[in-house]
Design a protein around this motif. Sequence first.
Motif, PDB file in Angstrom:
ATOM      1  N   PHE A  19       0.809  -1.220   0.000  1.00  0.00           N
ATOM      2  CA  PHE A  19       0.000   0.000   0.000  1.00  0.00           C
ATOM      3  C   PHE A  19       0.843   1.271   0.000  1.00  0.00           C
ATOM      4  O   PHE A  19       0.421   2.299  -0.521  1.00  0.00           O
ATOM      5  CB  PHE A  19      -0.934  -0.005   1.216  1.00  0.00           C
ATOM      6  N   TYR A  20       2.033   1.182   0.608  1.00  0.00           N
ATOM      7  CA  TYR A  20       2.921   2.343   0.679  1.00  0.00           C
ATOM      8  C   TYR A  20       4.316   1.929   0.205  1.00  0.00           C
ATOM      9  O   TYR A  20       5.219   1.709   1.004  1.00  0.00           O
ATOM     10  CB  TYR A  20       3.000   2.881   2.107  1.00  0.00           C
ATOM     11  N   PRO A  21       4.495   1.771  -1.103  1.00  0.00           N
ATOM     12  CA  PRO A  21       5.785   1.315  -1.613  1.00  0.00           C
ATOM     13  C   PRO A  21       6.901   2.306  -1.286  1.00  0.00           C
ATOM     14  O   PRO A  21       6.686   3.520  -1.276  1.00  0.00           O
ATOM     15  CB  PRO A  21       5.553   1.235  -3.126  1.00  0.00           C
ATOM     16  N   ARG A  22       8.076   1.768  -0.996  1.00  0.00           N
ATOM     17  CA  ARG A  22       9.230   2.625  -0.732  1.00  0.00           C
ATOM     18  C   ARG A  22       9.667   3.283  -2.029  1.00  0.00           C
ATOM     19  O   ARG A  22       9.955   2.597  -3.004  1.00  0.00           O
ATOM     20  CB  ARG A  22      10.387   1.796  -0.156  1.00  0.00           C
ATOM     21  N   LEU A  23       9.750   4.589  -2.012  1.00  0.00           N
ATOM     22  CA  LEU A  23      10.174   5.312  -3.200  1.00  0.00           C
ATOM     23  C   LEU A  23      11.645   5.653  -3.111  1.00  0.00           C
ATOM     24  O   LEU A  23      12.179   5.909  -2.022  1.00  0.00           O
ATOM     25  CB  LEU A  23       9.348   6.591  -3.368  1.00  0.00           C
ATOM     26  N   CYS A  24      12.290   5.649  -4.250  1.00  0.00           N
ATOM     27  CA  CYS A  24      13.701   6.007  -4.338  1.00  0.00           C
ATOM     28  C   CYS A  24      13.919   7.381  -3.718  1.00  0.00           C
ATOM     29  O   CYS A  24      13.183   8.333  -4.004  1.00  0.00           O
ATOM     30  CB  CYS A  24      14.135   6.009  -5.807  1.00  0.00           C
ATOM     31  N   LEU A  25      14.939   7.516  -2.886  1.00  0.00           N
ATOM     32  CA  LEU A  25      15.207   8.775  -2.212  1.00  0.00           C
ATOM     33  C   LEU A  25      15.853   9.800  -3.125  1.00  0.00           C
ATOM     34  O   LEU A  25      15.973  10.968  -2.761  1.00  0.00           O
ATOM     35  CB  LEU A  25      16.101   8.528  -0.992  1.00  0.00           C
ATOM     36  N   ALA A  26      16.268   9.391  -4.318  1.00  0.00           N
ATOM     37  CA  ALA A  26      16.872  10.331  -5.263  1.00  0.00           C
ATOM     38  C   ALA A  26      15.834  10.924  -6.218  1.00  0.00           C
ATOM     39  O   ALA A  26      15.783  12.129  -6.422  1.00  0.00           O
ATOM     40  CB  ALA A  26      17.978   9.651  -6.059  1.00  0.00           C
ATOM     41  N   CYS A  27      14.988  10.059  -6.813  1.00  0.00           N
ATOM     42  CA  CYS A  27      14.015  10.548  -7.793  1.00  0.00           C
ATOM     43  C   CYS A  27      12.605  10.680  -7.227  1.00  0.00           C
ATOM     44  O   CYS A  27      11.760  11.357  -7.821  1.00  0.00           O
ATOM     45  CB  CYS A  27      14.006   9.657  -9.031  1.00  0.00           C
ATOM     46  N   ARG A  28      12.335   9.998  -6.083  1.00  0.00           N
ATOM     47  CA  ARG A  28      11.018  10.016  -5.432  1.00  0.00           C
ATOM     48  C   ARG A  28       9.913   9.510  -6.353  1.00  0.00           C
ATOM     49  O   ARG A  28       8.749   9.852  -6.193  1.00  0.00           O
ATOM     50  CB  ARG A  28      10.665  11.426  -4.939  1.00  0.00           C
ATOM     51  N   GLU A  29      10.278   8.688  -7.327  1.00  0.00           N
ATOM     52  CA  GLU A  29       9.294   8.178  -8.279  1.00  0.00           C
ATOM     53  C   GLU A  29       9.288   6.656  -8.334  1.00  0.00           C
ATOM     54  O   GLU A  29       8.222   6.033  -8.345  1.00  0.00           O
ATOM     55  CB  GLU A  29       9.580   8.737  -9.681  1.00  0.00           C
ATOM     56  N   THR A  30      10.446   6.065  -8.401  1.00  0.00           N
ATOM     57  CA  THR A  30      10.555   4.625  -8.630  1.00  0.00           C
ATOM     58  C   THR A  30      10.496   3.852  -7.312  1.00  0.00           C
ATOM     59  O   THR A  30      11.277   4.124  -6.394  1.00  0.00           O
ATOM     60  CB  THR A  30      11.883   4.291  -9.339  1.00  0.00           C
ATOM     61  N   PRO A  31       9.581   2.876  -7.184  1.00  0.00           N
ATOM     62  CA  PRO A  31       9.573   2.036  -5.987  1.00  0.00           C
ATOM     63  C   PRO A  31      10.865   1.226  -5.886  1.00  0.00           C
ATOM     64  O   PRO A  31      11.447   0.817  -6.898  1.00  0.00           O
ATOM     65  CB  PRO A  31       8.365   1.117  -6.219  1.00  0.00           C
ATOM     66  N   THR A  32      11.315   1.002  -4.681  1.00  0.00           N
ATOM     67  CA  THR A  32      12.535   0.237  -4.462  1.00  0.00           C
ATOM     68  C   THR A  32      12.267  -0.938  -3.535  1.00  0.00           C
ATOM     69  O   THR A  32      11.293  -0.954  -2.796  1.00  0.00           O
ATOM     70  CB  THR A  32      13.635   1.112  -3.843  1.00  0.00           C
ATOM     71  N   ILE A  33      13.160  -1.901  -3.586  1.00  0.00           N
ATOM     72  CA  ILE A  33      13.086  -3.008  -2.647  1.00  0.00           C
ATOM     73  C   ILE A  33      13.795  -2.606  -1.364  1.00  0.00           C
ATOM     74  O   ILE A  33      14.542  -1.636  -1.319  1.00  0.00           O
ATOM     75  CB  ILE A  33      13.723  -4.284  -3.240  1.00  0.00           C
ATOM     76  N   LYS A  34      13.571  -3.354  -0.295  1.00  0.00           N
ATOM     77  CA  LYS A  34      14.176  -3.037   0.988  1.00  0.00           C
ATOM     78  C   LYS A  34      15.696  -3.088   0.871  1.00  0.00           C
ATOM     79  O   LYS A  34      16.267  -4.030   0.342  1.00  0.00           O
ATOM     80  CB  LYS A  34      13.702  -4.025   2.052  1.00  0.00           C
ATOM     81  N   GLY A  35      16.346  -2.040   1.355  1.00  0.00           N
ATOM     82  CA  GLY A  35      17.800  -1.998   1.342  1.00  0.00           C
ATOM     83  C   GLY A  35      18.388  -1.391   0.085  1.00  0.00           C
ATOM     84  O   GLY A  35      19.600  -1.258  -0.023  1.00  0.00           O
ATOM     85  N   GLU A  36      17.553  -0.999  -0.872  1.00  0.00           N
ATOM     86  CA  GLU A  36      18.062  -0.426  -2.118  1.00  0.00           C
ATOM     87  C   GLU A  36      18.024   1.099  -2.023  1.00  0.00           C
ATOM     88  O   GLU A  36      16.960   1.706  -1.943  1.00  0.00           O
ATOM     89  CB  GLU A  36      17.197  -0.890  -3.289  1.00  0.00           C
ATOM     90  N   LEU A  37      19.196   1.714  -1.999  1.00  0.00           N
ATOM     91  CA  LEU A  37      19.325   3.172  -1.891  1.00  0.00           C
ATOM     92  C   LEU A  37      20.376   3.641  -2.875  1.00  0.00           C
ATOM     93  O   LEU A  37      21.567   3.415  -2.650  1.00  0.00           O
ATOM     94  CB  LEU A  37      19.754   3.579  -0.470  1.00  0.00           C
ATOM     95  N   PRO A  38      20.032   4.341  -3.913  1.00  0.00           N
ATOM     96  CA  PRO A  38      18.693   4.603  -4.444  1.00  0.00           C
ATOM     97  C   PRO A  38      18.260   3.481  -5.382  1.00  0.00           C
ATOM     98  O   PRO A  38      18.851   2.408  -5.349  1.00  0.00           O
ATOM     99  CB  PRO A  38      18.904   5.915  -5.198  1.00  0.00           C
ATOM    100  N   CYS A  39      17.282   3.775  -6.266  1.00  0.00           N
ATOM    101  CA  CYS A  39      16.811   2.758  -7.202  1.00  0.00           C
ATOM    102  C   CYS A  39      17.896   2.456  -8.245  1.00  0.00           C
ATOM    103  O   CYS A  39      18.849   3.219  -8.412  1.00  0.00           O
ATOM    104  CB  CYS A  39      15.523   3.209  -7.897  1.00  0.00           C
TER     105      CYS A  39
END
Length: 233
Positions: A19-39
């Motif tokens: 329901f609340y996918p983690r978004l990339c902290l660089a682009c704020r658009e692409t969902p990421t998996i846990k531990g992936e910084l950035p996408c």
Amino acid sequence: MQLTIPSLSEYFDGFVGLFYPRLCLACRETPTIKGELPCIRCQYELEMDDSYLQKENEITRRFWGRIPLEAGATMYYFNKGGKVRTLIHQLKYHNQYQIGVEFGKVFGKKLIQTAHFQEIDCIVPVPKKERKRGYNQSEAIAKGLSETMLKPYFFDGVKRILHLKSLTKKNRDERFKSIENAYEVKRAKKLKGKHILLVDDVLTTGATMEACARKILELPDTKLSVMVIACGS
């Protein structure tokens, strides 16, 4: 074959992620998996600076005639509207400690393969004001470096003993005069005689790093290298 049973927290993370996918902290658009910084896409777009491969480079030149350095390194090119700046902003102001750790881990793998950084004995972060964010972002980077370089880091190797007003409107020389006696070495017995890697997030005027470096180099038989995530103008 041994089966691994997910923990309750992993189940919860997966459920929330629907329901609340983690978004990339660089682009704020692409969902990421846990531990992936950035996408993955943004990782490819980050422009790494390979000048650390040369013993003399932009970082060491900034300190010529001021402090003797063994080597210097910056990880990325720093553009005002770029994603590196966005990630550093997240690290410094939005409680994203793990970004610093990941930066350190990635660059540590590079540095440990470079001859002049293989001689490092330990890592020391530049101290920061922790009152607002609750942590030192440079210590996060040092922790990541330590994990992949397999070198100890001392989070309290250098401590700030004077707390001054903002120095943002001062030039390099004015900043240095204000802070030249603001730091002291707290781990002298552990650090003396060692080759130390001094770590910060961004190098601008370099006054803070220089003030810390001078105190470290007062220790007998001590050598110093420096590393930053990015180098500003």
